[in-house]
Structure formats: C-alpha cells, structure tokens
Design an enzyme around this catalytic site. Structure first.
Site, mmCIF file in Angstrom:
data_model
loop_
_atom_site.group_PDB
_atom_site.id
_atom_site.type_symbol
_atom_site.label_atom_id
_atom_site.label_comp_id
_atom_site.label_asym_id
_atom_site.label_seq_id
_atom_site.Cartn_x
_atom_site.Cartn_y
_atom_site.Cartn_z
ATOM 1 N N GLY A 144 0.815 -1.223 0.000
ATOM 2 C CA GLY A 144 0.000 0.000 0.000
ATOM 3 C C GLY A 144 0.835 1.253 0.000
ATOM 4 O O GLY A 144 0.360 2.319 -0.381
ATOM 5 N N PRO A 152 0.466 -1.667 -8.366
ATOM 6 C CA PRO A 152 -0.742 -2.144 -7.668
ATOM 7 C C PRO A 152 -0.372 -2.950 -6.429
ATOM 8 O O PRO A 152 0.677 -3.611 -6.429
ATOM 9 C CB PRO A 152 -1.446 -3.016 -8.707
ATOM 10 N N ASP A 153 -1.215 -2.888 -5.402
ATOM 11 C CA ASP A 153 -0.959 -3.779 -4.262
ATOM 12 C C ASP A 153 -1.550 -5.142 -4.620
ATOM 13 O O ASP A 153 -1.793 -5.419 -5.797
ATOM 14 C CB ASP A 153 -1.527 -3.168 -2.964
ATOM 15 N N PHE A 154 -1.771 -5.987 -3.626
ATOM 16 C CA PHE A 154 -2.195 -7.368 -3.949
ATOM 17 C C PHE A 154 -3.677 -7.589 -3.692
ATOM 18 O O PHE A 154 -4.345 -8.294 -4.460
ATOM 19 C CB PHE A 154 -1.370 -8.363 -3.093
ATOM 20 N N ARG A 155 -4.181 -6.979 -2.591
ATOM 21 C CA ARG A 155 -5.522 -7.402 -2.140
ATOM 22 C C ARG A 155 -6.566 -6.299 -2.160
ATOM 23 O O ARG A 155 -7.677 -6.512 -1.705
ATOM 24 C CB ARG A 155 -5.388 -7.996 -0.717
ATOM 25 N N GLN A 227 7.786 -5.543 3.075
ATOM 26 C CA GLN A 227 7.336 -6.749 2.362
ATOM 27 C C GLN A 227 7.471 -6.511 0.858
ATOM 28 O O GLN A 227 7.253 -7.413 0.063
ATOM 29 C CB GLN A 227 5.878 -7.063 2.693
ATOM 30 N N ASN A 228 7.810 -5.278 0.490
ATOM 31 C CA ASN A 228 7.805 -4.892 -0.927
ATOM 32 C C ASN A 228 9.094 -5.339 -1.612
ATOM 33 O O ASN A 228 10.134 -5.467 -0.979
ATOM 34 C CB ASN A 228 7.615 -3.380 -1.068
ATOM 35 N N ILE A 229 8.977 -5.561 -2.900
ATOM 36 C CA ILE A 229 10.137 -6.032 -3.695
ATOM 37 C C ILE A 229 10.471 -5.003 -4.781
ATOM 38 O O ILE A 229 11.198 -5.271 -5.709
ATOM 39 C CB ILE A 229 9.813 -7.410 -4.334
ATOM 40 N N ASP A 230 9.885 -3.787 -4.614
ATOM 41 C CA ASP A 230 10.114 -2.759 -5.643
ATOM 42 C C ASP A 230 11.391 -1.962 -5.412
ATOM 43 O O ASP A 230 11.772 -1.142 -6.238
ATOM 44 C CB ASP A 230 8.880 -1.834 -5.732
ATOM 45 N N HIS A 247 10.538 -9.968 2.272
ATOM 46 C CA HIS A 247 10.033 -10.927 1.274
ATOM 47 C C HIS A 247 10.979 -10.994 0.083
ATOM 48 O O HIS A 247 10.577 -11.257 -1.041
ATOM 49 C CB HIS A 247 8.609 -10.545 0.846
ATOM 50 N N ASN A 344 -3.139 3.303 7.167
ATOM 51 C CA ASN A 344 -3.687 2.399 6.171
ATOM 52 C C ASN A 344 -5.079 2.855 5.752
ATOM 53 O O ASN A 344 -5.703 3.659 6.455
ATOM 54 C CB ASN A 344 -3.739 0.973 6.732
HETATM 55 N N1 APR Z 1 -2.579 4.360 1.445
HETATM 56 C C1 APR Z 1 -2.876 3.603 2.524
HETATM 57 N N2 APR Z 1 -3.189 2.285 2.460
HETATM 58 C C2 APR Z 1 -3.200 1.727 1.232
HETATM 59 C C3 APR Z 1 -2.906 2.451 0.053
HETATM 60 C C4 APR Z 1 -2.587 3.828 0.206
HETATM 61 N N3 APR Z 1 -2.270 4.590 -0.844
HETATM 62 N N4 APR Z 1 -3.009 1.596 -1.007
HETATM 63 C C5 APR Z 1 -3.356 0.391 -0.506
HETATM 64 N N5 APR Z 1 -3.477 0.475 0.829
HETATM 65 C C6 APR Z 1 -3.760 -0.600 1.773
HETATM 66 C C7 APR Z 1 -4.815 -1.572 1.329
HETATM 67 O O1 APR Z 1 -6.093 -1.117 1.757
HETATM 68 C C8 APR Z 1 -4.383 -2.854 2.062
HETATM 69 O O2 APR Z 1 -4.885 -2.868 3.377
HETATM 70 O O3 APR Z 1 -2.565 -1.354 1.846
HETATM 71 C C9 APR Z 1 -2.861 -2.729 2.115
HETATM 72 C C10 APR Z 1 -2.157 -3.585 1.081
HETATM 73 O O4 APR Z 1 -2.395 -4.927 1.412
HETATM 74 P P1 APR Z 1 -1.908 -6.086 0.395
HETATM 75 O O5 APR Z 1 -2.347 -5.737 -0.980
HETATM 76 O O6 APR Z 1 -2.331 -7.387 0.989
HETATM 77 O O7 APR Z 1 -0.332 -5.961 0.413
HETATM 78 P P2 APR Z 1 0.647 -6.499 1.514
HETATM 79 O O8 APR Z 1 0.032 -6.445 2.877
HETATM 80 O O9 APR Z 1 1.926 -5.789 1.330
HETATM 81 O O10 APR Z 1 0.845 -8.052 1.096
HETATM 82 C C11 APR Z 1 1.736 -8.808 1.874
HETATM 83 O O11 APR Z 1 1.355 -10.700 0.414
HETATM 84 O O12 APR Z 1 1.144 -11.568 -1.706
HETATM 85 C C12 APR Z 1 2.003 -11.423 -0.635
HETATM 86 O O13 APR Z 1 4.336 -11.410 -0.697
HETATM 87 C C13 APR Z 1 3.228 -10.642 -1.035
HETATM 88 O O14 APR Z 1 4.471 -9.026 0.264
HETATM 89 C C14 APR Z 1 3.171 -9.401 -0.157
HETATM 90 C C15 APR Z 1 2.336 -9.881 1.023
#
Ligand code: APR
Length: 383
Positions: A144, A152-155, A227-230, A247, A344
């Site tokens: 996030g 893009p994030d994941f979920r 947890q990011n790989i960027d 990660h 978040n």
């Molecule tokens: N500001 C605040 N929060 C945000 C924003 C933003 N601009 N964009 C996204 N988010 C929040 C989302 O609402 C979500 O709660 O960030 C969170 C991202 O969650 P995930 O997409 O699950 O990402 P992450 O928690 O990093 O995933 C963990 O899962 O797939 C594996 O290995 C991968 O490292 C990754 C791990």
C-alpha cells in the site's frame, strides 16, 4: 505485599496455572472494554484471557465462563479474583503470582493503563513523538505504500494484483508466487515480473517513502521491515542497513536446478522486458530471490528480528493488510509499552486493539496524505 481484600477470599481449586505468557497476561490487563459490547466494567478470564463485562453491565464474563467452562476471572480495577464455581472472591498460589505480576506492572507502568495519545489522530501521534522524544521508530511496510507510485498492491478489491490475473487461468491468484505451482507453470510469473521488475525507470518513491527517509534524516528511524520487492525504500535514500527486505529481492537470482547464483538479475533484462521464461545455462529455471509462498523468509529477516525491537519506542504499520505470516507477527515483537500506529486505508491486524484507549491508533486514509499531515504537525518540511 500480601493481598488486602475487603472480603475474605476462599481458597480456590478451579485455576491451577496460566497457559499463556506473562506478556499476554499484561497486554490483557491493559484492555479497557468488553470483547462483546464495549462496556468498561470488565473481568479477564484467567483461562483464555477473554475480556467480558460484569453482570452489572451485560454479564458477558459470566456467559463466557458458563459457555467455555472457565470459572475464574480477574478484575484489574479492584485487583480481585472471582470464581463462578465457588461463587466467591478467591485466591490460591497461582492466582497470587498473577496478582504480584499485575501489581508490579500497574505500579511501574501506570501511564500505559491510561490513554497513550491526547487525541487518537494524526495530531495526537505527532504530539506524542515530540513530547516523548521518540527516537527509535520501526516501520513495517507493505504494498500500500507503493500504490501511488503506480505499483498495484495485492488485495485491494478490484485494483489489487490478485484481482487481475484471470488471463493466466491460475488455480488461485497467489499461485503466481507459489513454489508449489511455479516450477510446473512458470510463464505467468515471468509475465507479471515484466511490469514489477524494479529499475526500469517506471516507478519512483512516494511521499510516504520520503517521509521514512525524513525520519532517518532526523535520526529517529531505527529500521524499515518491508514486504515490498520494488526497492523504492533504497531509491528514496533510506540506508540499506536500515531496510530488511523481508520478502526478498529481485536484485539477485538463482537456478532452481543447479542452484547457480546470479548476483545481478538485470543481466536478463532483455528477456524480463519481454516476459520470457529465464533459463540457466544448465536449462533450469532462474528465479529471482523474492520470497514465494511455501518458501522461507531470508535468514537476514530472522537474524534482525532477534534484537531490533527491544528499544523500539514507536511502531509504524504502513500500507499492509497484515495477513501474511511470519511478517504480520512483528506487531507483537515490540514491548507492551510501545505505541503502534497503523497508517492504512482500513484497520488491520488481528492482534491490534483500536479502542482509542490504549497504545494502538489507526490513522485511516491514503498513506501519502497522512505522512504529509504528520510532517506538518511535526513542523517538518516534506517534499
Ligand atoms: N494508502 C494507505 N493504504 C493503502 C494504500 C494507500 N495509498 N493503497 C493500498 N493500501 C492498503 C490496502 O487497503 C491494504 O490494506 O494497503 C494494504 C495492502 O495490502 P496487500 O495488498 O495485501 O499488500 P501487503 O500487505 O503488502 O501483502 C503482503 O502478500 O502476496 C504477498 O508477498 C506478497 O508481500 C506481499 C504480502
């Protein structure tokens, strides 16, 4: 100090010993509201640390006791033990040990039994940092934090990567990063990697990355667990010895067959840009050293978490759903006196308690905006 009771407690045989750590017991003592109804006159179940309100409220403590067969409870306000089987205030040697533990903590850490922040918002967090001279901040960050960079994030529903992999006909979205799937069908990963691979001049650090860099410039950033790989943390100028890539990293790779190590994955950049499968000279699959599901996190992660959290005086949890373990467990590595600030879009973390009465606070919204507001209240320049 022996127990001073207004009534003479009975010797009780319904609580033999605790099945949890002293830390878990003390965390429960600092909870303020019933698990079921937010009432504040509460009893702690000494068998499982469930928090229930008294029978003068909605009686959730007694209901829990009857339902689970957990008769003995503790009230931290009066420092008394009650047994629903004995129907009396009670004591015994094991309970006395817990009493001493509670008394000691209540005496030496009294301020942590009160609301920690003047206001449970950005201003309150900024004030806490200034008033308590916070100087060992640890940040736990996730995808996030990079979404406003265009990654893009994941979920996140709809926009998260796991919602946009239909064309690969995966058995489940995470398969794209799963060691139980990748060897048999590596193509989807290399396709996805085409966009994710860092250093192609497509993605730049966000304001939130720059805020963490500013914390480091101010001398109050202890570590970033990402947890990011960027790789955007180091692009933002946060020193590499303060960033743990929990990660893994795209920077290096290895062959799954002959285990040959590739110190610089970008030697394959032409294939990466085309989304082609990368093969070793032995014909095996070359996989970047990012951590897949069903792979262990890097040794560096486990080494680092052994001792880095002891003097942490503020934990920032930024842009992560906190659903992937063991990373998500890190929120419990800090001391029970350490404030935990979730930045978040939504509240996250099963182990967090956002009752606006304790040490956890949720600053909800875009992490860049929150970082800007924090800098403003701290009277810092954030570009
Ligand atoms: N500001 C605040 N929060 C945000 C924003 C933003 N601009 N964009 C996204 N988010 C929040 C989302 O609402 C979500 O709660 O960030 C969170 C991202 O969650 P995930 O997409 O699950 O990402 P992450 O928690 O990093 O995933 C963990 O899962 O797939 C594996 O290995 C991968 O490292 C990754 C791990």
């Amino acid at each position: 100090m022996s127990l001073q009771f207004s009534v003479i407690p009975k010797e009780c045989c319904h609580f033999i010993s605790a099945t949890y750590s002293p830390k878990s017991f003390l965390i429960s003592l600092r909870k303020h509201t019933c698990n079921s109804c937010n009432e504040k006159e509460i009893w702690i179940c000494l068998h499982c640390l469930h928090i229930g309100c008294s029978r003068y409220c909605n009686g959730h403590a007694q209901k829990h006791s009857l339902k689970r067969g957990h008769p003995v409870v503790f009230n931290v306000q009066s420092m008394n033990f009650w047994c629903y089987e004995c129907n009396s205030y009670v004591i015994n040697n094991s309970l006395n040990v817990l009493f001493q533990l509670a008394l000691e903590d209540h005496t030496s850490n009294f301020k942590f039994y009160q609301p920690l922040f003047e206001t449970y918002d950005v201003k309150g967090v900024a004030k806490y940092i200034q008033k308590n001279h916070v100087k060992n901040i640890i940040a736990l960050v996730g995808a996030g934090m990079s979404t406003t960079a265009g990654i893009p994030d994941f979920r996140s529903p709809g926009t998260g990567l796991y919602f946009n992999l239909q064309k690969y006909n995966l058995p489940y979205p995470e398969a794209v990063f799963d060691m139980n799937y990748f060897p048999s069908n590596p193509a989807p990963f290399y396709e996805v990697m085409k966009d994710m691979f860092p250093g192609q001049g497509k993605y730049f650090p966000t304001k939130c990355h720059r805020f963490l860099k500013l914390l480091n410039d101010k001398g109050i950033l202890k570590m970033v667990y990402t947890q990011n790989i960027d790789g955007l943390e180091s692009v933002a100028g946060i020193p590499n010895d303060k960033v743990i890539c929990s990660h893994g990293t795209f920077r290096t790779s290895h062959c799954l067959s002959c285990h040959k190590k590739y110190p610089d994955t970008s030697v394959f950049i032409e294939s990466i840009k085309k989304g082609e499968i990368i093969r070793c000279s032995c014909g095996g699959l070359v996989k970047p050293d990012i951590v897949f599901f069903n792979e262990s996190l890097p040794d560096e992660f486990f080494e680092s978490i052994k001792n880095k959290f002891d003097d942490c005086d503020m934990l920032l949890i930024i842009g992560t759903a906190l659903v992937v373990y063991p990373f998500a467990n890190l929120v419990d590595h800090v001391s029970i006196n350490c404030p935990r600030v979730c930045i978040n879009r939504e509240k996250v973390g099963k182990m967090m308690c956002y009752d606006n009465l304790g040490r956890d606070v949720a600053l909800l919204g875009g992490c860049d905006d929150i970082a800007s507001d924090l800098a403003k209240y701290l009277e810092w320049e954030l570009s």
